[in-house]
Enzyme design. Structure first.
Site, short mmCIF file in Angstrom:
data_model
loop_
_atom_site.label_atom_id
_atom_site.label_comp_id
_atom_site.label_asym_id
_atom_site.label_seq_id
_atom_site.Cartn_x
_atom_site.Cartn_y
_atom_site.Cartn_z
N LYS A 99 -10.55 9.03 -77.15
CA LYS A 99 -11.70 7.56 -78.02
C LYS A 99 -10.94 6.47 -78.89
O LYS A 99 -10.34 7.30 -79.53
CB LYS A 99 -12.63 8.49 -78.26
CG LYS A 99 -12.28 9.20 -79.93
CD LYS A 99 -13.53 10.51 -80.38
CE LYS A 99 -12.59 11.29 -81.31
NZ LYS A 99 -14.25 12.41 -81.81
N TYR A 153 -2.54 -9.43 -106.90
CA TYR A 153 -3.71 -9.54 -107.11
C TYR A 153 -4.53 -8.55 -108.77
O TYR A 153 -4.46 -7.08 -108.51
CB TYR A 153 -5.27 -9.52 -106.14
CG TYR A 153 -5.21 -10.88 -104.99
CD1 TYR A 153 -5.56 -11.10 -105.37
CD2 TYR A 153 -4.20 -9.73 -103.90
CE1 TYR A 153 -5.55 -13.01 -104.84
CE2 TYR A 153 -4.59 -11.42 -102.71
CZ TYR A 153 -5.34 -12.45 -103.44
OH TYR A 153 -4.83 -13.91 -102.58
C1 PLP Z 1 -13.01 13.56 -81.07
C2 PLP Z 1 -12.99 14.78 -80.60
C3 PLP Z 1 -12.29 15.88 -80.59
C4 PLP Z 1 -10.85 15.75 -80.41
O1 PLP Z 1 -10.51 16.52 -82.07
P1 PLP Z 1 -9.66 16.24 -82.81
O2 PLP Z 1 -9.42 16.66 -84.07
O3 PLP Z 1 -8.65 14.57 -82.54
O4 PLP Z 1 -8.07 16.77 -81.86
C5 PLP Z 1 -12.71 17.10 -79.85
N1 PLP Z 1 -14.12 17.24 -79.86
C6 PLP Z 1 -14.89 16.59 -79.73
C7 PLP Z 1 -16.34 16.57 -79.70
C8 PLP Z 1 -14.27 15.16 -80.64
O5 PLP Z 1 -15.85 14.43 -81.11
#
Ligand code: PLP
Length: 358
Positions: free
Chosen positions: A34, A254
């Site tokens: 993702k 800044y």
């Molecule tokens: C993003 C996600 C993962 C992966 O998690 P990591 O901590 O990056 O390994 C696994 N399960 C679900 C439901 C997620 O949303």
């Protein structure tokens, strides 16, 4: 001259994937891709994960982008579908859906599909974000089993809230509740994210779903990837574009928030929050210039940051600056910036060049 660049190492990626296999030798692996593969490039990363048993994403668009990129493995939608109209798209593209809410069950029951969807029923064992309640779990499971549109091999899953903390007993509680709920249901299980893969071997079911660790970053509190023999896949780097001498008391950037306590040399480095470097990174955040660690000073601006190179330096315009990577764990930068490595990786903006390397 190449400025802000995310260098991606395919050999580190392969190494980390093998590490997942070593941690969970009896599980199938759904690689989590993702958010543009955590900022690493969705399709390019997926193409190199040919040993994964499935991919997982959060949005249908991400899954469609994988198909458009020619990837044919099963894809799991971690938040499932959002509207009944999505269902034929799922079926046509071999997308598997999580069922985390009764409304999704109702949409499935009310649809007429040309085939059976593979579903993952998610139960909320304590995260209290997504998932059917333990009380409704059995009913939803039975209704799914009876649904014409659903493949009878219904996979069962849950998600941990505190797996990154080995001292937190919540993970054992969640695991215990899950085991109790799934008793007597001969289905495959999936519980473990990266932290549970590394820290909670009892939670490895028939499937695991690693994200962060695939990219070589530690999922555990106060650790870095190297603590688990992981190798950072991304090196974020750029160049020094100006060097200037300043006097004791001169203020930089800044808001003039930082005043130099001594005569020194300031390096101006071509990266800023417009590239995804965190604006909240305070004075003192480490940066590597020419192989030397130096502190960021003053505010991060959109296109530039400033570092204190010290009174005596050999640094010059064009020198390489590394913001994070194998030489400087992103976990450390995240700690300085008051955030987590996930956010830094996802926040890389389209202005950054990607350079893929073996
Ligand atoms: C993003 C996600 C993962 C992966 O998690 P990591 O901590 O990056 O390994 C696994 N399960 C679900 C439901 C997620 O949303």
């Amino acid at each position: 001259m190449r400025l802000a660049t995310a260098e991606i190492s395919f050999s580190a990626l392969a190494h980390n994937f093998n590490k997942v296999k070593q941690f969970a030798p009896n599980s199938q692996i759904m690689a989590v891709l993702k958010a543009n593969a955590y900022g690493h490039g969705l399709v390019r990363i997926a193409q190199r994960l040919d040993q994964a048993d499935a991919f997982a994403v959060a949005r249908i668009d991400e899954a469609l982008a994988l198909r458009a990129g020619g990837l044919v493995k099963p894809i799991v939608l971690l938040e499932g579908f959002f509207e009944p109209q999505d269902l034929p798209i799922l079926l046509a593209n071999n997308f598997q859906t999580i069922i985390h809410d009764r409304s999704q069950l109702e949409a499935l029951l009310a649809s007429e599909l040309d085939g059976q969807l593979i579903t993952w029923l998610k139960v909320d064992t304590g995260m209290h974000r997504l998932g059917v309640t333990p009380e409704e779990f059995d009913d939803v499971y039975q209704d799914l089993l009876a649904c014409q549109n659903v493949h009878p091999a219904i996979r069962l899953m849950t998600h941990f809230a505190c797996a990154d903390d080995l001292n937190n007993s919540k993970t054992q509680q969640q695991l215990g509740l899950f085991k109790q709920l799934v008793q007597g249901k001969a289905q495959q299980h999936c519980l473990a994210n990266s932290a549970a893969i590394v820290g909670w071997p009892d939670s490895h079911g028939e499937w695991v779903r690693p994200g962060l660790m695939v990219y070589g970053v530690s999922p555990m509190l106060n650790c870095v990837g190297a603590d688990h023999q992981l190798q950072p896949v991304m090196r974020l780097k750029t160049r020094v574009i100006s060097i200037r001498q300043i006097k004791k008391g001169d203020a930089i950037g800044y808001g003039s928030t930082w005043q130099s306590p001594r005569d020194t040399t300031i390096g101006v480095i071509a990266i800023g929050y417009g590239d995804g470097y965190p604006r909240h990174a305070p004075t003192g955040t480490p940066i590597i210039v020419n192989g030397q660690q130096v502190p960021l000073v003053g505010r991060v601006s959109m296109d530039m940051i400033t570092v204190d190179l010290g009174p005596v330096t050999e640094a010059k315009i064009g020198d390489e600056a590394i913001l994070w990577g194998p030489e400087l764990p992103v976990e450390i930068v995240a700690q300085h910036a008051g955030t987590i490595p996930y956010e830094l990786l996802c926040n890389i903006t389209p202005r950054v060049d990607y350079l893929y390397r073996e």
